[in-house]
Design a protein around this motif. Structure first.
Motif, PDB file in Angstrom:
ATOM      1  N   GLY A  17      -1.261  -3.025  -9.035  1.00 15.91           N
ATOM      2  CA  GLY A  17      -1.405  -4.199  -9.602  1.00 15.91           C
ATOM      3  C   GLY A  17      -2.016  -5.349  -8.951  1.00 15.91           C
ATOM      4  N   ILE A  18      -1.254  -6.397  -8.869  1.00 13.47           N
ATOM      5  CA  ILE A  18      -1.889  -7.688  -8.115  1.00 13.47           C
ATOM      6  C   ILE A  18      -1.933  -7.324  -6.484  1.00 13.47           C
ATOM      7  CG2 ILE A  18      -1.251  -9.909  -7.222  1.00 13.47           C
ATOM      8  CD1 ILE A  18       0.427 -10.157 -10.071  1.00 13.47           C
ATOM      9  N   GLY A  19      -0.915  -6.496  -5.954  1.00 10.42           N
ATOM     10  CA  GLY A  19      -1.201  -6.264  -4.512  1.00 10.42           C
ATOM     11  C   GLY A  19      -2.256  -5.267  -4.373  1.00 10.42           C
ATOM     12  N   LEU A  20      -2.529  -4.404  -4.832  1.00 10.28           N
ATOM     13  CA  LEU A  20      -3.733  -3.708  -5.011  1.00 10.28           C
ATOM     14  C   LEU A  20      -5.154  -4.397  -5.034  1.00 10.28           C
ATOM     15  CD1 LEU A  20      -5.492  -1.021  -4.337  1.00 10.28           C
ATOM     16  CD2 LEU A  20      -4.975  -0.119  -6.650  1.00 10.28           C
ATOM     17  N   ALA A  21      -5.112  -5.302  -6.158  1.00  9.70           N
ATOM     18  CA  ALA A  21      -6.307  -6.013  -6.415  1.00  9.70           C
ATOM     19  C   ALA A  21      -6.538  -7.186  -5.038  1.00  9.70           C
ATOM     20  CB  ALA A  21      -6.204  -7.039  -7.694  1.00  9.70           C
ATOM     21  N   THR A  22      -5.552  -7.646  -4.558  1.00  4.04           N
ATOM     22  CA  THR A  22      -5.856  -8.352  -3.366  1.00  4.04           C
ATOM     23  C   THR A  22      -6.127  -7.626  -2.070  1.00  4.04           C
ATOM     24  OG1 THR A  22      -3.663  -9.927  -4.273  1.00  4.04           O
ATOM     25  CG2 THR A  22      -4.006  -9.775  -1.956  1.00  4.04           C
ATOM     26  N   ALA A  23      -5.683  -6.633  -2.211  1.00  8.25           N
ATOM     27  CA  ALA A  23      -6.072  -5.636  -0.946  1.00  8.25           C
ATOM     28  C   ALA A  23      -7.418  -5.620  -1.170  1.00  8.25           C
ATOM     29  CB  ALA A  23      -5.216  -4.393  -0.802  1.00  8.25           C
ATOM     30  N   ARG A  24      -8.043  -5.207  -2.286  1.00  7.04           N
ATOM     31  CA  ARG A  24      -9.439  -4.857  -2.700  1.00  7.04           C
ATOM     32  C   ARG A  24     -10.130  -6.079  -2.377  1.00  7.04           C
ATOM     33  NH1 ARG A  24      -9.092  -4.075  -8.138  1.00  7.04           N
ATOM     34  NH2 ARG A  24      -8.112  -2.166  -7.644  1.00  7.04           N
ATOM     35  N   VAL A  34      -3.859  -3.413   5.310  1.00  8.78           N
ATOM     36  CA  VAL A  34      -2.472  -2.279   5.458  1.00  8.78           C
ATOM     37  C   VAL A  34      -1.882  -2.633   4.252  1.00  8.78           C
ATOM     38  CG1 VAL A  34      -0.558  -2.101   6.725  1.00  8.78           C
ATOM     39  CG2 VAL A  34      -2.862  -2.905   8.025  1.00  8.78           C
ATOM     40  N   VAL A  35      -1.563  -1.594   3.656  1.00 13.92           N
ATOM     41  CA  VAL A  35      -0.884  -1.683   2.304  1.00 13.92           C
ATOM     42  C   VAL A  35       0.697  -1.182   2.734  1.00 13.92           C
ATOM     43  CG1 VAL A  35      -0.527  -0.465   0.195  1.00 13.92           C
ATOM     44  CG2 VAL A  35      -2.762  -1.283   0.778  1.00 13.92           C
ATOM     45  N   MET A  36       1.757  -1.692   2.275  1.00 13.76           N
ATOM     46  CA  MET A  36       2.987  -1.510   2.628  1.00 13.76           C
ATOM     47  C   MET A  36       3.800  -1.215   1.250  1.00 13.76           C
ATOM     48  SD  MET A  36       6.312  -3.178   4.528  1.00 13.76           S
ATOM     49  CE  MET A  36       7.940  -2.491   4.464  1.00 13.76           C
ATOM     50  N   GLY A  37       4.440   0.185   1.106  1.00 18.29           N
ATOM     51  CA  GLY A  37       5.037   0.379   0.118  1.00 18.29           C
ATOM     52  C   GLY A  37       5.836   1.643   0.151  1.00 18.29           C
ATOM     53  N   ARG A  38       6.689   1.851  -0.933  1.00 17.21           N
ATOM     54  CA  ARG A  38       7.752   3.142  -0.844  1.00 17.21           C
ATOM     55  C   ARG A  38       7.097   4.534  -1.202  1.00 17.21           C
ATOM     56  NH1 ARG A  38      11.760   0.388  -4.470  1.00 17.21           N
ATOM     57  NH2 ARG A  38       9.562   0.111  -5.632  1.00 17.21           N
ATOM     58  N   ARG A  39       6.139   4.638  -1.861  1.00 19.57           N
ATOM     59  CA  ARG A  39       5.730   5.842  -2.473  1.00 19.57           C
ATOM     60  C   ARG A  39       4.172   6.401  -1.870  1.00 19.57           C
ATOM     61  NH1 ARG A  39       5.392   4.183  -8.445  1.00 19.57           N
ATOM     62  NH2 ARG A  39       4.646   2.307  -7.607  1.00 19.57           N
ATOM     63  N   ALA A  40       4.408   7.403  -1.014  1.00 16.36           N
ATOM     64  CA  ALA A  40       3.248   7.949  -0.305  1.00 16.36           C
ATOM     65  C   ALA A  40       2.154   8.290  -0.914  1.00 16.36           C
ATOM     66  CB  ALA A  40       3.734   8.859   0.581  1.00 16.36           C
ATOM     67  N   ASP A  41       2.473   8.795  -2.093  1.00 15.21           N
ATOM     68  CA  ASP A  41       1.268   9.399  -2.980  1.00 15.21           C
ATOM     69  C   ASP A  41       0.327   8.361  -3.628  1.00 15.21           C
ATOM     70  OD1 ASP A  41       3.349   8.726  -4.577  1.00 15.21           O
ATOM     71  OD2 ASP A  41       3.005  10.026  -6.166  1.00 15.21           O
ATOM     72  N   VAL A  42       1.159   6.998  -4.054  1.00  8.86           N
ATOM     73  CA  VAL A  42       0.465   5.908  -4.542  1.00  8.86           C
ATOM     74  C   VAL A  42      -0.302   5.380  -3.406  1.00  8.86           C
ATOM     75  CG1 VAL A  42       0.827   3.802  -6.089  1.00  8.86           C
ATOM     76  CG2 VAL A  42       2.357   5.946  -6.206  1.00  8.86           C
ATOM     77  N   GLY A  43       0.577   4.958  -2.463  1.00  6.04           N
ATOM     78  CA  GLY A  43      -0.003   4.198  -1.237  1.00  6.04           C
ATOM     79  C   GLY A  43      -1.455   4.916  -0.476  1.00  6.04           C
ATOM     80  N   GLU A  44      -1.370   6.271  -0.703  1.00  2.00           N
ATOM     81  CA  GLU A  44      -2.330   7.131  -0.328  1.00  2.00           C
ATOM     82  C   GLU A  44      -3.730   7.092  -1.219  1.00  2.00           C
ATOM     83  OE1 GLU A  44      -2.878   7.681   2.883  1.00  2.00           O
ATOM     84  OE2 GLU A  44      -0.634   8.127   3.601  1.00  2.00           O
ATOM     85  N   ALA A  45      -3.499   6.960  -2.431  1.00  2.00           N
ATOM     86  CA  ALA A  45      -4.544   6.832  -3.314  1.00  2.00           C
ATOM     87  C   ALA A  45      -4.965   5.452  -3.330  1.00  2.00           C
ATOM     88  CB  ALA A  45      -3.805   7.115  -4.792  1.00  2.00           C
ATOM     89  N   ALA A  46      -4.231   4.467  -2.925  1.00  2.00           N
ATOM     90  CA  ALA A  46      -4.666   2.977  -3.025  1.00  2.00           C
ATOM     91  C   ALA A  46      -5.598   3.002  -1.742  1.00  2.00           C
ATOM     92  CB  ALA A  46      -3.650   2.136  -2.582  1.00  2.00           C
ATOM     93  N   VAL A  47      -5.263   3.658  -0.755  1.00  2.00           N
ATOM     94  CA  VAL A  47      -6.166   3.454   0.592  1.00  2.00           C
ATOM     95  C   VAL A  47      -7.532   4.110   0.431  1.00  2.00           C
ATOM     96  CG1 VAL A  47      -6.262   4.519   2.786  1.00  2.00           C
ATOM     97  CG2 VAL A  47      -4.150   3.149   2.226  1.00  2.00           C
ATOM     98  N   ALA A  48      -7.467   5.527  -0.385  1.00  2.00           N
ATOM     99  CA  ALA A  48      -8.578   5.916  -0.645  1.00  2.00           C
ATOM    100  C   ALA A  48      -9.693   5.254  -1.433  1.00  2.00           C
ATOM    101  CB  ALA A  48      -8.284   7.534  -1.333  1.00  2.00           C
ATOM    102  N   GLU A  49      -9.249   4.398  -2.280  1.00  2.00           N
ATOM    103  CA  GLU A  49      -9.779   3.560  -3.366  1.00  2.00           C
ATOM    104  C   GLU A  49     -10.108   2.256  -2.365  1.00  2.00           C
ATOM    105  OE1 GLU A  49      -7.836   1.666  -6.516  1.00  2.00           O
ATOM    106  OE2 GLU A  49      -9.510   0.176  -6.168  1.00  2.00           O
ATOM    107  N   LEU A  50      -9.503   2.051  -1.542  1.00  2.00           N
ATOM    108  CA  LEU A  50     -10.134   0.633  -0.486  1.00  2.00           C
ATOM    109  C   LEU A  50     -11.079   1.214   0.135  1.00  2.00           C
ATOM    110  CD1 LEU A  50      -6.527  -0.875  -0.062  1.00  2.00           C
ATOM    111  CD2 LEU A  50      -8.373  -1.702  -1.292  1.00  2.00           C
ATOM    112  N   GLU A  51     -10.966   2.400   0.850  1.00  3.92           N
ATOM    113  CA  GLU A  51     -12.054   2.972   1.836  1.00  3.92           C
ATOM    114  C   GLU A  51     -13.233   3.412   1.143  1.00  3.92           C
ATOM    115  OE1 GLU A  51      -9.196   5.126   5.026  1.00  3.92           O
ATOM    116  OE2 GLU A  51      -9.880   6.345   3.792  1.00  3.92           O
ATOM    117  N   ALA A  52     -13.250   3.731  -0.321  1.00  5.25           N
ATOM    118  CA  ALA A  52     -14.438   3.878  -1.131  1.00  5.25           C
ATOM    119  C   ALA A  52     -15.073   2.674  -1.425  1.00  5.25           C
ATOM    120  CB  ALA A  52     -13.881   4.766  -2.437  1.00  5.25           C
ATOM    121  N   ALA A  53     -14.306   1.345  -1.156  1.00 11.20           N
ATOM    122  CA  ALA A  53     -15.160   0.451  -1.618  1.00 11.20           C
ATOM    123  C   ALA A  53     -15.573  -0.213  -0.273  1.00 11.20           C
ATOM    124  CB  ALA A  53     -14.050  -0.666  -1.925  1.00 11.20           C
ATOM    125  N   GLY A  54     -15.449   0.750   0.649  1.00 12.65           N
ATOM    126  CA  GLY A  54     -16.307   0.257   1.983  1.00 12.65           C
ATOM    127  C   GLY A  54     -15.295  -0.401   3.116  1.00 12.65           C
ATOM    128  N   GLY A  55     -13.888  -0.351   2.953  1.00 13.80           N
ATOM    129  CA  GLY A  55     -13.364  -1.109   3.792  1.00 13.80           C
ATOM    130  C   GLY A  55     -12.600  -0.062   4.674  1.00 13.80           C
TER     131      GLY A  55
END
Ligand SMILES: NC(=O)c1ccc[n+]([C@@H]2O[C@H](COP(=O)([O-])OP(=O)(O)OC[C@H]3O[C@@H](n4cnc5c(N)ncnc54)[C@H](O)[C@@H]3O)[C@@H](O)[C@H]2O)c1
Length: 258
Positions: A17-24, A34-55
């Protein structure tokens, strides 16, 4: 614009949601996220997306309602990126609870995440910023519900009221350290939180009737998460260098009409 080159942002609830859009948004402007959250699968997917965006990005697993988790996650972030320049207190949850019939066990988790989570994260990161002489910024993602009185959400609304007041109080206490604290107060935003009991409230007849056709939202639509993220980034940037303790509605005008 790359206003956050060389900086690190720590976003709670940053995997959706807003947190991921903000990190992006921060990553696109040069920050490590740095993305803090409780669910590893969702968190790792977010990191993969952010890295794919070049970050550069890191997921840290933890519950903002646990002070021990917060301290550990902040330590992990500093170990990875050296320092934290921006904290975004975004994690929250909401449920429907009748005030009279409801149970303490339904009320408390919402307050723990929003009020105590903001307190734990702000205090932990502020201690780091002060020790490391970081003239940082903290942005709380509150809600226009912090000043609306609606049935079935007294716990959420009261906790967001606490987040607004924490914004003002910590802004005053941290200003001498060069740390600015402000908040955004979204109205309706299309995110996973819009789905209540399996139904997206933004697609209901009552939302379309009251908020769109009758223009209770003057702009006649819900917002997108990126439209909140851009204001978070503004508040965290030097463009907002004279903003201290502000709570900024980002709601298509909804708070003007209720
Ligand atoms: N969507 C809206 O209409 C709306 C309106 C006003 C305010 N907000 C606020 O925006 C922020 C983001 O919400 P969103 O709409 O993106 O929904 P969301 O559900 O996608 O985001 C909330 C995030 O917080 C995380 N979270 C919840 N409890 C946590 C905990 N204890 N520890 C760590 N992480 C936790 C969730 O897993 C999720 O990733 C929230 O503060 C919410 O109150 C949203």
């Amino acid at each position: 614009m790359r206003r956050f080159e060389g900086k690190t942002v720590f976003v709670t609830g940053g995997a959706t949601g807003i947190g991921l859009a903000t990190a992006r948004r921060f990553v696109l402007e040069g920050a490590a996220a740095v993305v803090m959250g409780r669910r590893a699968d969702v968190g790792e997917a977010a990191v993969a997306e952010l890295e794919a965006a070049g970050g550069r990005a890191l997921f840290v697993r933890g519950d903002v309602a646990s002070e021990a988790d917060v301290v550990r996650c902040v330590d992990e972030a500093i170990a990875a990126f050296g320092r934290i320049d921006v904290l975004v207190n975004n994690a929250a949850m909401s449920t429907s609870v009748d005030f009279v019939a409801g149970e303490t066990s339904e009320w408390k988790p919402v307050f723990d995440v929003i009020a105590f989570g903001t307190y734990f994260c702000t205090r932990t990161v502020a201690r780091h910023m002060i020790e490391a002489c970081v003239r940082g910024a903290i942005v709380n993602v509150s809600s226009i519900n912090s000043y609306r009185a609606l049935p079935m959400t007294s716990h959420y609304n009261a906790a967001k009221g606490a987040a607004d007041q924490l914004t003002r109080c910590t802004a005053v206490e941290l200003a001498p350290h060069g740390i600015r604290v402000n908040a955004v107060n979204p109205g309706f935003v299309d995110t996973p939180m819009s789905v209540v009991d399996g139904e997206n409230e933004l697609e209901t007849d009552w939302f379309k009737d009251i908020y769109v056709e009758r223009r209770k939202i003057p702009q006649a639509r819900a917002g997108g998460p990126e439209e909140i993220a851009s204001v978070v980034a503004f508040l965290a940037s030097d463009d907002a260098s004279y903003m201290c303790g502000a709570t900024v509605p980002v709601d298509g005008g909804l708070s003007l009409t209720f």
